[in-house]
Design a protein around this motif. Structure first.
Motif, PDB file in Angstrom:
ATOM      1  N   MET A   1     -70.821  33.711  59.447  1.00  0.00           N
ATOM      2  CA  MET A   1     -71.702  32.590  59.217  1.00  0.00           C
ATOM      3  C   MET A   1     -70.859  31.371  58.869  1.00  0.00           C
ATOM      4  O   MET A   1     -69.900  31.454  58.127  1.00  0.00           O
ATOM      5  CB  MET A   1     -72.647  32.940  58.062  1.00  0.00           C
ATOM      6  CG  MET A   1     -73.527  31.786  57.652  1.00  0.00           C
ATOM      7  SD  MET A   1     -74.815  32.270  56.518  1.00  0.00           S
ATOM      8  CE  MET A   1     -74.045  31.927  54.981  1.00  0.00           C
ATOM      9  N   SER A   2     -71.205  30.239  59.388  1.00  0.00           N
ATOM     10  CA  SER A   2     -70.531  28.991  59.060  1.00  0.00           C
ATOM     11  C   SER A   2     -71.549  28.044  58.432  1.00  0.00           C
ATOM     12  O   SER A   2     -72.741  28.341  58.376  1.00  0.00           O
ATOM     13  CB  SER A   2     -69.915  28.366  60.315  1.00  0.00           C
ATOM     14  OG  SER A   2     -70.940  27.913  61.168  1.00  0.00           O
ATOM     15  N   LEU A   3     -71.086  26.897  58.018  1.00  0.00           N
ATOM     16  CA  LEU A   3     -71.992  25.943  57.385  1.00  0.00           C
ATOM     17  C   LEU A   3     -73.041  25.423  58.362  1.00  0.00           C
ATOM     18  O   LEU A   3     -74.093  24.974  57.958  1.00  0.00           O
ATOM     19  CB  LEU A   3     -71.192  24.776  56.798  1.00  0.00           C
ATOM     20  CG  LEU A   3     -70.304  25.121  55.614  1.00  0.00           C
ATOM     21  CD1 LEU A   3     -69.501  23.913  55.197  1.00  0.00           C
ATOM     22  CD2 LEU A   3     -71.134  25.628  54.460  1.00  0.00           C
ATOM     23  N   GLY A   4     -72.763  25.473  59.642  1.00  0.00           N
ATOM     24  CA  GLY A   4     -73.704  24.973  60.628  1.00  0.00           C
ATOM     25  C   GLY A   4     -74.802  25.945  60.986  1.00  0.00           C
ATOM     26  O   GLY A   4     -75.808  25.574  61.564  1.00  0.00           O
ATOM     27  N   ASP A   5     -74.634  27.225  60.662  1.00  0.00           N
ATOM     28  CA  ASP A   5     -75.644  28.224  61.002  1.00  0.00           C
ATOM     29  C   ASP A   5     -76.789  28.191  59.998  1.00  0.00           C
ATOM     30  O   ASP A   5     -76.582  28.206  58.796  1.00  0.00           O
ATOM     31  CB  ASP A   5     -75.040  29.630  61.003  1.00  0.00           C
ATOM     32  CG  ASP A   5     -73.963  29.789  62.057  1.00  0.00           C
ATOM     33  OD1 ASP A   5     -73.971  29.002  63.026  1.00  0.00           O
ATOM     34  OD2 ASP A   5     -73.120  30.684  61.891  1.00  0.00           O
ATOM     35  N   ALA A   6     -78.017  28.159  60.518  1.00  0.00           N
ATOM     36  CA  ALA A   6     -79.196  28.167  59.654  1.00  0.00           C
ATOM     37  C   ALA A   6     -79.701  29.581  59.517  1.00  0.00           C
ATOM     38  O   ALA A   6     -79.727  30.341  60.480  1.00  0.00           O
ATOM     39  CB  ALA A   6     -80.274  27.276  60.241  1.00  0.00           C
ATOM     40  N   ILE A   7     -80.105  29.943  58.330  1.00  0.00           N
ATOM     41  CA  ILE A   7     -80.639  31.278  58.066  1.00  0.00           C
ATOM     42  C   ILE A   7     -82.003  31.107  57.415  1.00  0.00           C
ATOM     43  O   ILE A   7     -82.169  30.318  56.478  1.00  0.00           O
ATOM     44  CB  ILE A   7     -79.718  32.065  57.116  1.00  0.00           C
ATOM     45  CG1 ILE A   7     -78.345  32.235  57.726  1.00  0.00           C
ATOM     46  CG2 ILE A   7     -80.320  33.401  56.777  1.00  0.00           C
ATOM     47  CD1 ILE A   7     -77.362  32.857  56.777  1.00  0.00           C
ATOM     48  N   LEU A   8     -82.967  31.841  57.892  1.00  0.00           N
ATOM     49  CA  LEU A   8     -84.292  31.822  57.286  1.00  0.00           C
ATOM     50  C   LEU A   8     -84.308  32.813  56.129  1.00  0.00           C
ATOM     51  O   LEU A   8     -84.024  33.991  56.296  1.00  0.00           O
ATOM     52  CB  LEU A   8     -85.349  32.213  58.324  1.00  0.00           C
ATOM     53  CG  LEU A   8     -86.781  32.263  57.805  1.00  0.00           C
ATOM     54  CD1 LEU A   8     -87.209  30.884  57.305  1.00  0.00           C
ATOM     55  CD2 LEU A   8     -87.714  32.766  58.890  1.00  0.00           C
ATOM     56  N   ILE A   9     -84.636  32.324  54.942  1.00  0.00           N
ATOM     57  CA  ILE A   9     -84.687  33.173  53.748  1.00  0.00           C
ATOM     58  C   ILE A   9     -86.111  33.168  53.239  1.00  0.00           C
ATOM     59  O   ILE A   9     -86.695  32.118  52.989  1.00  0.00           O
ATOM     60  CB  ILE A   9     -83.731  32.659  52.659  1.00  0.00           C
ATOM     61  CG1 ILE A   9     -82.304  32.704  53.166  1.00  0.00           C
ATOM     62  CG2 ILE A   9     -83.894  33.471  51.384  1.00  0.00           C
ATOM     63  CD1 ILE A   9     -81.303  32.147  52.199  1.00  0.00           C
ATOM     64  N   GLU A  10     -86.645  34.336  53.087  1.00  0.00           N
ATOM     65  CA  GLU A  10     -87.993  34.486  52.535  1.00  0.00           C
ATOM     66  C   GLU A  10     -87.923  34.321  51.018  1.00  0.00           C
ATOM     67  O   GLU A  10     -86.915  34.637  50.395  1.00  0.00           O
ATOM     68  CB  GLU A  10     -88.562  35.859  52.897  1.00  0.00           C
ATOM     69  CG  GLU A  10     -88.726  36.083  54.382  1.00  0.00           C
ATOM     70  CD  GLU A  10     -89.721  35.137  55.019  1.00  0.00           C
ATOM     71  OE1 GLU A  10     -90.737  34.801  54.362  1.00  0.00           O
ATOM     72  OE2 GLU A  10     -89.485  34.714  56.159  1.00  0.00           O
ATOM     73  N   PRO A  11     -88.993  33.822  50.383  1.00  0.00           N
ATOM     74  CA  PRO A  11     -88.962  33.609  48.922  1.00  0.00           C
ATOM     75  C   PRO A  11     -88.648  34.858  48.118  1.00  0.00           C
ATOM     76  O   PRO A  11     -88.077  34.769  47.050  1.00  0.00           O
ATOM     77  CB  PRO A  11     -90.375  33.115  48.608  1.00  0.00           C
ATOM     78  CG  PRO A  11     -90.880  32.559  49.893  1.00  0.00           C
ATOM     79  CD  PRO A  11     -90.226  33.347  50.987  1.00  0.00           C
ATOM     80  N   ASP A  12     -88.988  36.053  48.606  1.00  0.00           N
ATOM     81  CA  ASP A  12     -88.731  37.258  47.831  1.00  0.00           C
ATOM     82  C   ASP A  12     -87.331  37.816  48.054  1.00  0.00           C
ATOM     83  O   ASP A  12     -86.994  38.873  47.554  1.00  0.00           O
ATOM     84  CB  ASP A  12     -89.775  38.329  48.145  1.00  0.00           C
ATOM     85  CG  ASP A  12     -89.785  38.705  49.630  1.00  0.00           C
ATOM     86  OD1 ASP A  12     -89.233  37.946  50.439  1.00  0.00           O
ATOM     87  OD2 ASP A  12     -90.360  39.761  49.952  1.00  0.00           O
ATOM     88  N   GLN A  13     -86.456  37.091  48.786  1.00  0.00           N
ATOM     89  CA  GLN A  13     -85.113  37.573  49.078  1.00  0.00           C
ATOM     90  C   GLN A  13     -84.038  36.950  48.188  1.00  0.00           C
ATOM     91  O   GLN A  13     -82.870  37.228  48.367  1.00  0.00           O
ATOM     92  CB  GLN A  13     -84.751  37.287  50.539  1.00  0.00           C
ATOM     93  CG  GLN A  13     -85.555  38.082  51.534  1.00  0.00           C
ATOM     94  CD  GLN A  13     -85.179  37.716  52.959  1.00  0.00           C
ATOM     95  OE1 GLN A  13     -84.762  36.601  53.236  1.00  0.00           O
ATOM     96  NE2 GLN A  13     -85.339  38.677  53.864  1.00  0.00           N
ATOM     97  N   PHE A  14     -84.407  36.096  47.257  1.00  0.00           N
ATOM     98  CA  PHE A  14     -83.409  35.447  46.414  1.00  0.00           C
ATOM     99  C   PHE A  14     -82.781  36.458  45.467  1.00  0.00           C
ATOM    100  O   PHE A  14     -83.464  37.243  44.825  1.00  0.00           O
ATOM    101  CB  PHE A  14     -84.023  34.308  45.587  1.00  0.00           C
ATOM    102  CG  PHE A  14     -84.298  33.081  46.389  1.00  0.00           C
ATOM    103  CD1 PHE A  14     -83.249  32.279  46.816  1.00  0.00           C
ATOM    104  CD2 PHE A  14     -85.585  32.718  46.726  1.00  0.00           C
ATOM    105  CE1 PHE A  14     -83.490  31.146  47.553  1.00  0.00           C
ATOM    106  CE2 PHE A  14     -85.832  31.585  47.460  1.00  0.00           C
ATOM    107  CZ  PHE A  14     -84.784  30.800  47.880  1.00  0.00           C
ATOM    108  N   ALA A  15     -81.483  36.406  45.361  1.00  0.00           N
ATOM    109  CA  ALA A  15     -80.781  37.279  44.417  1.00  0.00           C
ATOM    110  C   ALA A  15     -80.805  36.614  43.047  1.00  0.00           C
ATOM    111  O   ALA A  15     -80.771  35.394  42.927  1.00  0.00           O
ATOM    112  CB  ALA A  15     -79.353  37.501  44.863  1.00  0.00           C
ATOM    113  N   GLY A  16     -80.831  37.402  42.028  1.00  0.00           N
ATOM    114  CA  GLY A  16     -80.795  36.862  40.671  1.00  0.00           C
ATOM    115  C   GLY A  16     -82.119  36.302  40.212  1.00  0.00           C
ATOM    116  O   GLY A  16     -82.173  35.526  39.275  1.00  0.00           O
ATOM    117  N   GLU A  17     -83.191  36.650  40.884  1.00  0.00           N
ATOM    118  CA  GLU A  17     -84.502  36.177  40.460  1.00  0.00           C
ATOM    119  C   GLU A  17     -84.809  36.754  39.083  1.00  0.00           C
ATOM    120  O   GLU A  17     -84.544  37.925  38.828  1.00  0.00           O
ATOM    121  CB  GLU A  17     -85.546  36.637  41.481  1.00  0.00           C
ATOM    122  CG  GLU A  17     -86.936  36.151  41.178  1.00  0.00           C
ATOM    123  CD  GLU A  17     -87.886  36.551  42.288  1.00  0.00           C
ATOM    124  OE1 GLU A  17     -88.940  37.113  41.941  1.00  0.00           O
ATOM    125  OE2 GLU A  17     -87.577  36.327  43.452  1.00  0.00           O
TER     126      GLU A  17
END
Length: 87
Positions: A1-17
């Motif tokens: 992954m580079s800074l230019g690649d976009a990734i879709l993150i679902e709200p329930d996927q955050f680490a450290g919630e």
């Protein structure tokens, strides 16, 4: 992954919630005698530091106290640890 690649993150996927809070809390005993001694030591140090350094105002002028009397132990301090006069 580079800074230019976009990734879709679902709200329930955050680490450290943060976890859900428990419904009860641990109650611990606090002795008033120890707290009062700590408070008196803190206020005594506060008055000593004010006596040594004085006050610095927003225009960067510093003034020393000509008189500074601790009033925290008299019970009439109304939130101020000391009473004094600037020189």
């Amino acid at each position: 992954m580079s800074l230019g690649d976009a990734i879709l993150i679902e709200p329930d996927q955050f680490a450290g919630e943060p976890d859900d809070l428990e419904t009860t809390f641990v109650v611990r005993e606090v002795r008033v005698g120890e707290s009062a001694q700590n408070l008196e030591a803190y206020l005594s140090q506060d008055v000593d530091l004010l006596r040594m350094d004085g006050v610095r105002f927003p225009d960067n002028k510093q003034r020393k106290f000509t008189r500074l009397d601790p009033i925290y132990s008299s019970g009439s301090s109304s939130g101020n640890p000391c009473r004094g006069s600037l020189g």
